[in-house]
Scaffold this active site. Structure first.
Site, PDB file in Angstrom:
ATOM      1  N   HIS A 199       0.880  -1.188   0.000  1.00 15.18           N
ATOM      2  CA  HIS A 199       0.000   0.000   0.000  1.00 15.18           C
ATOM      3  C   HIS A 199       0.912   1.231   0.000  1.00 15.18           C
ATOM      4  CE1 HIS A 199      -3.532   2.327   0.601  1.00 15.18           C
ATOM      5  NE2 HIS A 199      -3.918   1.954   1.821  1.00 15.18           N
ATOM      6  N   HIS A 218      -1.944  -2.249  -9.737  1.00 16.74           N
ATOM      7  CA  HIS A 218      -3.004  -1.702  -8.884  1.00 16.74           C
ATOM      8  C   HIS A 218      -4.207  -2.622  -8.960  1.00 16.74           C
ATOM      9  CE1 HIS A 218      -5.730   1.169  -7.037  1.00 16.74           C
ATOM     10  NE2 HIS A 218      -4.661   1.836  -6.672  1.00 16.74           N
ATOM     11  N   ASP A 262       2.515   5.697  -6.305  1.00 18.69           N
ATOM     12  CA  ASP A 262       3.746   5.670  -5.522  1.00 18.69           C
ATOM     13  C   ASP A 262       5.008   5.759  -6.368  1.00 18.69           C
ATOM     14  OD1 ASP A 262       2.645   5.468  -2.908  1.00 18.69           O
ATOM     15  OD2 ASP A 262       2.032   3.428  -3.363  1.00 18.69           O
TER      16      ASP A 262
HETATM   17  N1  CMC Z   1       5.447  -6.037 -10.446  1.00 15.66           N
HETATM   18  C1  CMC Z   1       5.428  -7.215 -11.093  1.00 15.66           C
HETATM   19  N2  CMC Z   1       4.317  -7.982 -11.218  1.00 15.66           N
HETATM   20  C2  CMC Z   1       3.203  -7.539 -10.642  1.00 15.66           C
HETATM   21  C3  CMC Z   1       3.149  -6.318  -9.959  1.00 15.66           C
HETATM   22  C4  CMC Z   1       4.330  -5.558  -9.858  1.00 15.66           C
HETATM   23  N3  CMC Z   1       4.362  -4.403  -9.207  1.00 15.66           N
HETATM   24  N4  CMC Z   1       1.907  -6.109  -9.481  1.00 15.66           N
HETATM   25  C5  CMC Z   1       1.187  -7.189  -9.861  1.00 15.66           C
HETATM   26  N5  CMC Z   1       1.979  -8.046 -10.553  1.00 15.66           N
HETATM   27  C6  CMC Z   1       1.579  -9.338 -11.133  1.00 15.66           C
HETATM   28  C7  CMC Z   1       1.556 -10.406 -10.037  1.00 15.66           C
HETATM   29  O1  CMC Z   1       2.805 -11.028  -9.896  1.00 15.66           O
HETATM   30  C8  CMC Z   1       0.487 -11.334 -10.553  1.00 15.66           C
HETATM   31  O2  CMC Z   1       1.035 -12.096 -11.582  1.00 15.66           O
HETATM   32  P1  CMC Z   1       0.548 -13.625 -11.853  1.00 15.66           P
HETATM   33  O3  CMC Z   1      -0.899 -13.498 -12.221  1.00 15.66           O
HETATM   34  O4  CMC Z   1       1.423 -14.080 -12.976  1.00 15.66           O
HETATM   35  O5  CMC Z   1       0.778 -14.353 -10.572  1.00 15.66           O
HETATM   36  C9  CMC Z   1      -0.533 -10.384 -11.188  1.00 15.66           C
HETATM   37  O6  CMC Z   1       0.225  -9.239 -11.577  1.00 15.66           O
HETATM   38  C10 CMC Z   1      -1.637  -9.954 -10.238  1.00 15.66           C
HETATM   39  O7  CMC Z   1      -1.012  -9.450  -9.039  1.00 15.66           O
HETATM   40  P2  CMC Z   1      -1.708  -9.395  -7.620  1.00 15.66           P
HETATM   41  O8  CMC Z   1      -0.669  -9.094  -6.612  1.00 15.66           O
HETATM   42  O9  CMC Z   1      -2.553 -10.608  -7.431  1.00 15.66           O
HETATM   43  O10 CMC Z   1      -2.683  -8.164  -7.844  1.00 15.66           O
HETATM   44  P3  CMC Z   1      -3.457  -7.408  -6.722  1.00 15.66           P
HETATM   45  O11 CMC Z   1      -4.577  -6.738  -7.363  1.00 15.66           O
HETATM   46  O12 CMC Z   1      -3.729  -8.291  -5.565  1.00 15.66           O
HETATM   47  O13 CMC Z   1      -2.334  -6.384  -6.201  1.00 15.66           O
HETATM   48  C11 CMC Z   1      -0.954  -4.599  -5.805  1.00 15.66           C
HETATM   49  C12 CMC Z   1      -2.274  -5.045  -6.404  1.00 15.66           C
HETATM   50  C13 CMC Z   1      -0.899  -3.083  -5.765  1.00 15.66           C
HETATM   51  C14 CMC Z   1      -0.832  -5.136  -4.379  1.00 15.66           C
HETATM   52  C15 CMC Z   1       0.209  -5.172  -6.665  1.00 15.66           C
HETATM   53  O14 CMC Z   1       0.115  -4.646  -7.963  1.00 15.66           O
HETATM   54  C16 CMC Z   1       1.558  -4.878  -6.052  1.00 15.66           C
HETATM   55  O15 CMC Z   1       1.997  -5.612  -5.168  1.00 15.66           O
HETATM   56  N6  CMC Z   1       2.270  -3.800  -6.522  1.00 15.66           N
HETATM   57  C17 CMC Z   1       3.527  -3.424  -5.935  1.00 15.66           C
HETATM   58  C18 CMC Z   1       3.320  -2.621  -4.662  1.00 15.66           C
HETATM   59  C19 CMC Z   1       2.770  -1.251  -4.942  1.00 15.66           C
HETATM   60  O16 CMC Z   1       3.261  -0.523  -5.787  1.00 15.66           O
HETATM   61  N7  CMC Z   1       1.750  -0.861  -4.166  1.00 15.66           N
HETATM   62  C20 CMC Z   1       1.105   0.449  -4.262  1.00 15.66           C
HETATM   63  C21 CMC Z   1      -0.298   0.303  -4.708  1.00 15.66           C
HETATM   64  S1  CMC Z   1      -1.079   1.787  -5.297  1.00 15.66           S
HETATM   65  C22 CMC Z   1      -1.068   2.992  -4.095  1.00 15.66           C
HETATM   66  C23 CMC Z   1      -1.287   2.573  -2.722  1.00 15.66           C
HETATM   67  O17 CMC Z   1      -2.196   1.830  -2.404  1.00 15.66           O
HETATM   68  O18 CMC Z   1      -0.517   3.027  -1.877  1.00 15.66           O
END
Ligand code: CMC
Length: 378
Positions: free
Chosen positions: A222, A261, A315
């Site tokens: 987050h 996201h 971010d």
């Molecule tokens: N880099 C590489 N791969 C990614 C990323 C990333 N940043 N984000 C998602 N993926 C891939 C993930 O590995 C998965 O792949 P697969 O289907 O092959 O296993 C797929 O995309 C879906 O990912 P998820 O984690 O299940 O998606 P989610 O909707 O649960 O997560 C998220 C959203 C924000 C937690 C995730 O994108 C993430 O961990 N991003 C990095 C951390 C980040 O930048 N967070 C800030 C979010 S926005 C502002 C805020 O809230 O503060």
């Protein structure tokens, strides 16, 4: 009896109604009370944006003046609070400090549990006004410096920078800071906002709800991601090293901070605004290498992962922006929190106005009919 559905991480579940922000994740649109985020970051101020979120309309001139005055009246900490800050371990992390101190503000409130709408507004204003003072006072204390008393002639953004640095910021820096505050103020039912709404739905108190929200925000998935982005940029020694670094992470299936996201499957509109700001500030402050590295990461990520709907989120470029503003790395997430207090409080007000307790169910996936084994037989 309603039919139960299970969605891991509550994806796609509508859990509340809000009139504050609208997000279209496919098109990359964000509006506060119907106004495009880009219009607000270009024309509004943080104070006006908070009024908008809490009142669901823009203020008149006199309303904005009155609101600003009452926010500034809350800049100063309660008597004795500064001494309390000076008892904290100097090596504590600022997000842990902020979470602790938001909670402690309840101890300095003679009626902490009141959560009728008027009291909730007053307490929200109190925490919003005081939170920057607490963060700045802790930062100066850990650097061996005396706290700088807030200056009620300054805007929220100016005052925070003044209390951190002991001198007033330039107009450019103050405006950049203010824009960051506007962009981070609210964002639908994100994890920390949901946390705040869940807590207040028990009719607990504002301080508990906001404390929980700060705890949620600091997670690296987050708000903690902005610090993760800066760590990554610091780890990459040069522009040439960007490609092997990012490709290595992708091959190892590691997440790249500042990308992806739950809602946006296009570029986050806040990232677009912050990118412009980061580029300009990087040029102005001699940090062009940092912007160049960020931009190179974005290009590689677009080539490799855009097909999966993974784009820069809020971010990503906020890391370069905060660095150029002169914020220390571990103040990036507190800075996000100071702004998001506006959104959390607005959601608390919405939740209290027509509250119903949040109480989802869990799908039991364990065994049944297990005989109890006496201690001696285990
Ligand atoms: N880099 C590489 N791969 C990614 C990323 C990333 N940043 N984000 C998602 N993926 C891939 C993930 O590995 C998965 O792949 P697969 O289907 O092959 O296993 C797929 O995309 C879906 O990912 P998820 O984690 O299940 O998606 P989610 O909707 O649960 O997560 C998220 C959203 C924000 C937690 C995730 O994108 C993430 O961990 N991003 C990095 C951390 C980040 O930048 N967070 C800030 C979010 S926005 C502002 C805020 O809230 O503060």
């Amino acid at each position: 009896m309603t039919t139960a559905t299970f969605a891991k991480g509550l994806e796609g579940i509508v859990a509340a109604e809000t009139q504050m922000s609208f997000i279209n994740g496919q098109k990359g649109i964000l509006e506060y009370v119907g106004i495009a985020i880009g219009d607000l970051s270009s024309h509004s101020t943080f104070e006006e944006t908070v009024f908008l979120l809490w009142n669901l309309r823009l203020p008149t001139k006199s309303e904005l003046e009155a609101f600003t005055k009452s926010l500034r009246a809350n800049y100063a900490l309660p008597k004795g609070f500064n001494d309390r800050i000076r008892t904290l371990p100097k090596d504590a992390q600022p997000m842990h400090v902020l979470r602790t101190l938001v909670s402690e503000l309840a101890l300095y409130d003679t009626n902490p549990n009141a959560n009728d709408l008027e009291a909730a507004r007053e307490k929200s204003l109190r925490v919003l006004g005081m939170a920057p003072t607490m963060v700045a006072a802790f930062d100066r204390y850990r650097r061996g410096l005396d706290a700088v008393a807030p200056d009620t002639s300054l805007t929220f953004a100016e005052n925070f920078m003044y209390m951190l640095n002991g001198e007033k910021p330039t107009e450019t820096m103050a405006r950049a800071f203010d824009i960051c505050m506007i962009l981070h103020a609210d964002h639908g039912l994100n994890n920390s906002t949901f946390t705040a709404r869940v807590i207040i739905s028990t009719l607990s108190d504002i301080y508990s709800a906001l404390t929980g929200a700060v705890g949620s925000l600091r997670g690296p998935l987050h708000g903690g991601a902005n610090e993760g982005v800066m760590h990554m940029l610091n780890e990459i020694p040069s522009l040439d090293a960007v490609e092997p670094y990012i490709m290595g992470k992708i091959e190892r299936k590691e997440k790249i901070m500042g990308f992806g996201h739950r809602v946006y499957k296009a570029k986050d509109p806040r990232a677009t605004d912050l990118q412009k700001l980061a580029k300009q500030l990087a040029e102005d402050t001699g940090n062009s290498d940092l912007y160049a590295k960020s931009n190179a990461i974005e290009k590689i990520m677009e080539r490799e992962l855009a097909a999966k709907g993974i784009y820069p989120n809020v971010d990503f470029y906020s890391a370069t922006t905060y660095h150029c503003i002169g914020l220390k790395l571990d103040l990036f997430t507190p800075m996000f929190a100071l702004s998001r207090l506006a959104g959390w409080s607005g959601h608390i007000l919405e939740q209290l106005d027509g509250n119903r307790l949040f109480r989802p169910t869990a799908q039991y996936v364990g065994p049944h009919d297990v005989p109890y084994t006496p201690m001696g037989d285990r």
